[in-house]
Design an enzyme around this catalytic site. Structure first.
Site, PDB file in Angstrom:
ATOM      1  N   GLU A 190      38.779  32.580  43.320  1.00  0.00           N
ATOM      2  CA  GLU A 190      39.529  33.819  43.570  1.00  0.00           C
ATOM      3  C   GLU A 190      38.878  34.622  44.688  1.00  0.00           C
ATOM      4  O   GLU A 190      39.534  35.173  45.554  1.00  0.00           O
ATOM      5  CB  GLU A 190      39.600  34.666  42.298  1.00  0.00           C
ATOM      6  CG  GLU A 190      40.537  34.107  41.247  1.00  0.00           C
ATOM      7  CD  GLU A 190      40.494  34.879  39.954  1.00  0.00           C
ATOM      8  OE1 GLU A 190      39.462  35.522  39.682  1.00  0.00           O
ATOM      9  OE2 GLU A 190      41.491  34.843  39.214  1.00  0.00           O
ATOM     10  N   GLY A 244      45.701  33.913  36.064  1.00  0.00           N
ATOM     11  CA  GLY A 244      45.964  34.830  34.952  1.00  0.00           C
ATOM     12  C   GLY A 244      47.442  34.864  34.604  1.00  0.00           C
ATOM     13  O   GLY A 244      48.217  33.981  34.985  1.00  0.00           O
TER      14      GLY A 244
HETATM   15  O1  DER Z   1      40.361  36.152  35.908  1.00  0.00           O
HETATM   16  C1  DER Z   1      40.882  36.941  36.708  1.00  0.00           C
HETATM   17  O2  DER Z   1      40.250  37.612  37.527  1.00  0.00           O
HETATM   18  C2  DER Z   1      42.360  37.075  36.631  1.00  0.00           C
HETATM   19  O3  DER Z   1      42.886  37.636  37.757  1.00  0.00           O
HETATM   20  C3  DER Z   1      42.680  37.772  35.364  1.00  0.00           C
HETATM   21  O4  DER Z   1      41.620  38.519  34.896  1.00  0.00           O
HETATM   22  C4  DER Z   1      43.885  38.677  35.350  1.00  0.00           C
HETATM   23  O5  DER Z   1      44.450  38.360  34.136  1.00  0.00           O
HETATM   24  P1  DER Z   1      45.806  38.945  33.614  1.00  0.00           P
HETATM   25  O6  DER Z   1      46.728  39.076  34.795  1.00  0.00           O
HETATM   26  O7  DER Z   1      46.264  37.888  32.648  1.00  0.00           O
HETATM   27  O8  DER Z   1      45.473  40.248  32.976  1.00  0.00           O
END
Ligand code: DER
Length: 255
Positions: A109, A31
């Site tokens: 993840e 992300g």
């Molecule tokens: O996809 C995920 O779970 C990522 O961690 C993401 O959702 C977090 O995204 P961001 O840091 O760009 O808000």
């Protein structure tokens, strides 16, 4: 605070609180917030032997771009645990359960998060909600391509109104493929209950009365044939989980 400054502040605080420069293996999520985490690690990282475990291609690019050394998750000896894993989230509830998968990396993840002694979720104030599916409307689910029609049908029987295959037009025409070469279905559900809601009689939480508790829905979706992984992270909020802490108007979540 602006969202970007909130992400940066949360990342700096999380690294200051939980990054140990003498660590051996550190998980790095996916992300945009995670980029600020890596920036902050760069400012403190001293141990050249430290290895960073990515949660997908994008995460690996972030690690390499920062001049840090990646190690593939499946290269870790089976008895090795990560000292800590940092990642973002799409939403976090009062029990520190997370919705993840906005970036379609949820399978790796979850592998990395579960392999870490401590999972540190770094999220700006938009992500902190009382219950999941308040601000983020859907649960990302990673499925085998051949199983899409079956899983869509099963999700409807679980009460999802309009589950949809995630497609893209700009990046790639057609269904989005994950790093595992699977597809993503985004399934909307009503706001999820937490355990105390069920105890308080606010709903059965097992889908029989239209209400779902976080863990029960996660298990029900995970049990569907064709599902590889569900974008609900719960149970990482172990006994040492710390409550949401506010930093410069942002939230860091630890568990
Ligand atoms: O996809 C995920 O779970 C990522 O961690 C993401 O959702 C977090 O995204 P961001 O840091 O760009 O808000």
């Amino acid at each position: 605070a602006t969202i970007e400054s909130a992400k940066r502040a949360a990342a700096k605080q999380a690294v200051a609180d939980y990054f140990d420069p003498t660590a051996s293996n550190v998980g790095i999520g996916s992300g945009t917030t995670i980029v600020y985490v890596v920036d902050a690690i760069k400012e403190t990282s001293t141990n050249p032997a430290i290895r960073f475990v990515p949660t997908g291609y994008q995460s690996r690019q972030v690690i390499i771009k920062a001049g840090l050394t990646p190690i593939a998750f499946d290269s870790l000896p089976e008895d090795v645990l990560l000292d800590v894993a940092f990642d973002g989230a799409d939403e976090v509830d009062l029990e520190l359960n997370c919705i993840k998968g906005g970036g379609a990396c949820l399978f790796q993840e979850k592998l990395v998060a579960e392999r870490a002694r401590k999972f540190v979720c770094v999220a700006d104030y938009r992500k902190k909600q009382d219950r999941l599916l308040t601000n983020w409307p859907t649960i990302p689910i990673e499925v085998a391509p051949i199983s899409v029609p079956t899983v869509l049908r099963s999700l409807r029987t679980l009460g999802s109104t309009k589950p949809e295959l995630r497609t893209t037009l700009l990046e790639k025409s057609g269904p989005l493929k994950t790093d595992q070469d699977f597809f993503i279905i985004d399934a909307p559900f009503d706001k999820l209950l937490i355990a105390e809601d069920v105890e308080a009689g606010k709903g059965k939480g097992d889908g029989s009365d239209g209400t779902w508790e976080v863990n029960k829905l996660s298990a029900a979706i995970k049990g569907l044939t064709g599902v590889l992984e569900v974008g609900i992270f719960s149970g990482l909020n172990g006994p040492d989980a710390e409550a949401l802490r506010s930093t410069d108007g942002v939230k860091t979540v630890t568990s």
